[in-house]
Design a protein around this motif. Sequence first.
Motif, PDB file in Angstrom:
ATOM      1  N   SER A 297       1.140  -1.556   0.173  1.00  0.00           N
ATOM      2  CA  SER A 297      -0.187  -0.034   0.040  1.00  0.00           C
ATOM      3  C   SER A 297       0.564   1.547  -0.314  1.00  0.00           C
ATOM      4  O   SER A 297      -0.002   2.330  -0.274  1.00  0.00           O
ATOM      5  N   GLU A 298       1.985   1.038   0.487  1.00  0.00           N
ATOM      6  CA  GLU A 298       3.207   2.563  -0.160  1.00  0.00           C
ATOM      7  C   GLU A 298       4.454   1.550  -0.213  1.00  0.00           C
ATOM      8  O   GLU A 298       4.845   1.095   0.625  1.00  0.00           O
ATOM      9  N   PHE A 299       5.723   2.196  -0.943  1.00  0.00           N
ATOM     10  CA  PHE A 299       6.426   2.228  -1.051  1.00  0.00           C
ATOM     11  C   PHE A 299       6.931   3.553  -2.006  1.00  0.00           C
ATOM     12  O   PHE A 299       6.227   4.318  -2.629  1.00  0.00           O
ATOM     13  N   GLY A 300       8.361   3.480  -2.343  1.00  0.00           N
ATOM     14  CA  GLY A 300       8.501   4.735  -2.837  1.00  0.00           C
ATOM     15  C   GLY A 300       9.759   5.981  -2.625  1.00  0.00           C
ATOM     16  O   GLY A 300      10.627   5.327  -1.720  1.00  0.00           O
TER      17      GLY A 300
ATOM     18  N   ALA B 181       2.027   2.948  -5.475  1.00  0.00           N
ATOM     19  CA  ALA B 181       2.911   3.829  -4.995  1.00  0.00           C
ATOM     20  C   ALA B 181       2.539   5.308  -4.130  1.00  0.00           C
ATOM     21  O   ALA B 181       1.401   5.391  -4.750  1.00  0.00           O
ATOM     22  N   TRP B 182       3.410   5.245  -2.866  1.00  0.00           N
ATOM     23  CA  TRP B 182       3.263   6.850  -2.270  1.00  0.00           C
ATOM     24  C   TRP B 182       4.646   8.026  -3.247  1.00  0.00           C
ATOM     25  O   TRP B 182       5.700   8.111  -2.966  1.00  0.00           O
ATOM     26  N   ILE B 183       4.071   8.705  -4.181  1.00  0.00           N
ATOM     27  CA  ILE B 183       2.164   8.761  -3.685  1.00  0.00           C
ATOM     28  C   ILE B 183       2.125   9.566  -5.336  1.00  0.00           C
ATOM     29  O   ILE B 183       3.391   9.638  -5.896  1.00  0.00           O
ATOM     30  N   LEU B 184       0.716   9.955  -6.118  1.00  0.00           N
ATOM     31  CA  LEU B 184       1.146  10.350  -7.367  1.00  0.00           C
ATOM     32  C   LEU B 184       1.660  11.690  -7.716  1.00  0.00           C
ATOM     33  O   LEU B 184       2.784  11.786  -8.575  1.00  0.00           O
ATOM     34  N   MET B 185       1.161  12.841  -6.683  1.00  0.00           N
ATOM     35  CA  MET B 185       1.648  13.969  -6.441  1.00  0.00           C
ATOM     36  C   MET B 185       2.420  14.405  -5.226  1.00  0.00           C
ATOM     37  O   MET B 185       2.191  14.180  -4.383  1.00  0.00           O
ATOM     38  N   ASP B 186       3.359  15.324  -5.463  1.00  0.00           N
ATOM     39  CA  ASP B 186       3.681  15.984  -4.086  1.00  0.00           C
ATOM     40  C   ASP B 186       2.594  16.625  -3.664  1.00  0.00           C
ATOM     41  O   ASP B 186       1.818  17.995  -4.001  1.00  0.00           O
TER      42      ASP B 186
ATOM     43  N   LYS C 164       7.660  12.805  -1.897  1.00  0.00           N
ATOM     44  CA  LYS C 164       7.628  11.416  -2.790  1.00  0.00           C
ATOM     45  C   LYS C 164       6.626  11.163  -4.063  1.00  0.00           C
ATOM     46  O   LYS C 164       6.067  10.471  -4.449  1.00  0.00           O
ATOM     47  N   GLY C 165       6.342  12.728  -4.737  1.00  0.00           N
ATOM     48  CA  GLY C 165       4.545  12.244  -5.749  1.00  0.00           C
ATOM     49  C   GLY C 165       6.227  11.654  -6.975  1.00  0.00           C
ATOM     50  O   GLY C 165       7.808  11.879  -7.655  1.00  0.00           O
ATOM     51  N   LEU C 166       5.389  11.053  -7.488  1.00  0.00           N
ATOM     52  CA  LEU C 166       6.031  10.466  -9.352  1.00  0.00           C
ATOM     53  C   LEU C 166       6.321  12.301  -9.951  1.00  0.00           C
ATOM     54  O   LEU C 166       6.467  12.717 -11.401  1.00  0.00           O
TER      55      LEU C 166
END
Length: 596
Positions: free
Chosen positions: A501-504, A546-551, A569-571
């Motif tokens: 549920s989270e990584f990044g 993934a953590w997370i889509l956007m800052d 951590k945003g992509l």
Amino acid sequence: MTLILALTGASTAQQIDLIQNPSARQGTSLNGRWQTLMDPYEAGYYDFHLNPIPDGGLGANRVPKDKGDKYELTFLPATPALQVPGDWNTQKPELLWYEGSIWYRREFDYAPRATPRRQFLWFGAANYQAVVFVNGKKVGQHEGGFTPFQFEVTGLLKERANAVIVKVDNQRHPDAVPPTMTDWWNYGGLTRDVKLVDVPETFIQDYQVQLERGSLNSVAGWVRLNGTHKRQKVVIRIPETGSSASVETGEDGYAQFAFPATLSLWSPETPKLYEVLVEAETDRVQDRIGFRSIATSGTKILLNGKPVFLRGVAIHAEAPFRSGRVFSEAEARTLLGWAKELGCNFVRLAHYPHDEVMTHLADEMGLMVWSEIPVYWAVQWENPVVYAKAERQLAEMISRDKNRASVVLWSVANETPLGDARTKFLSSLATKARELDPTRLITAATLPHGGAPNTIMIDDPLGKVLDVLGCNEYIGWYDGPPEKADRTSFQTVYDKPLVMSEFGAEAPAGNHGSEGTAWTEEYQANVYRHQMAMLQRIPFLQGMAAWILMDFRCPRRFLSGVQDYYNRKGLLSDRGEKKAAYYVLSDFYHSPAAAR
Ligand code: GCU
């Protein structure tokens, strides 16, 4: 047409009194400019000895009688205004960090109708505590910043210049849900739509229409009427399929139904929605609903009976480009559009129920949803008042979105510390969620626990009551160098699916350097490469987010020139710039390996 003698009386659904689908009901939007008064000392509500002012203080809607009147607690024409819906923090620089009370006031006219009708003041959400007054009378209060609430105001309205006044207080408290420490900005205010809902005297208060559990061609659900004429004939219709059912509600206005239907099932690839009509003798509601089944079988997640891998990303309700709470369809479509472009079929809406514009759009765009209540980090597990708040938020979340095909997972918590009181608290929530909605999967984002060297155990005792295990791991960021993922394996004590549920990792967009240099896009991308390899080696992994889509804005992230009060951590950056890691994940999600 199939005639079914309905089971009356024994209603299974928890009695949450929310009006289902208020946007499809008649009424008046109260969105727009509202007068506002900051009140950090709550002088508009309490006297100088901290006793609540008997007439409600600012809520009493008193206006000065004459020029000699020295009354202070009033909204004069010069009172500044804020936009509703909207958080207050991003509307004025002086409010960015403000935590306290702000009073909102607006006027509206109401044209009474010939036939007897009822009026409800409905709020999509108000963060965190709201006290509501109409024409000087307190009509109710609500606690919880991310779920809808309404108060009946029938009989309180006049034709002209009705005044609704709301005291919104976003102060954090240890006995709140969420508690004082979170990793997101504590946006305050009337953050979602406000509507005066106008319904017949006896109206369709609530309904659930979904595929019957374990079936792909039987629609089942229930309907509840509210009013004096509770015993009525109600028809549930799916015109496009020609299928329908007719039921008789009982003395309690409740009836269950089930009827066969030939449906094209909802899935991310084919997000088919059907017009559904619920027609009683005195009221009628139209909805757009997708039909799909979601279940688990061993370590597999089954969508419409077939194994599915959840290719996901987590999203905060942070508006792209402008920051602040998301409430508009345009902003929701931007965020979900980015997730689709990334190759996702799944989004984790963290860590609280998002505006329903998100789940409606996920229905339409074809994205499965993990929806969560903010039972986050250090909650007061032994405090029954806190449990009641969490359970109420859970029931409100489920009540609001129970007809959304996109929502496949209800999450009862995120990253909570092991302990008996905690596990008891969360197990009760999981049991309640299953009772409220037996058609969806129950999960929680747990923390990883060490096992043998280089081994992470999925063994949280909470797993016993969950359908799907969620785990947040930050190998390569908080936990060792990126290469640590290469020698890490996962084991589980459960014959159940795992969703990571989270990584990044973190990097401001445009910050470049060597792979070994933290805070650079290259470092973040390198973490993702090692993560993708590690995750693919986990046999019972059935999804990831993934953590997370956007800052997103965060008061805990103050590394100057790097974070500047944003979690990076945003992509994508908050301005929509794709970082190098975005392409690592996108390549994986568009590869056959992710279609397992
Ligand atoms: C945690 C937490 C998130 C937080 C993230 C981070 O896992 O669940 O809310 O933002 O880690 O540290 O960036």
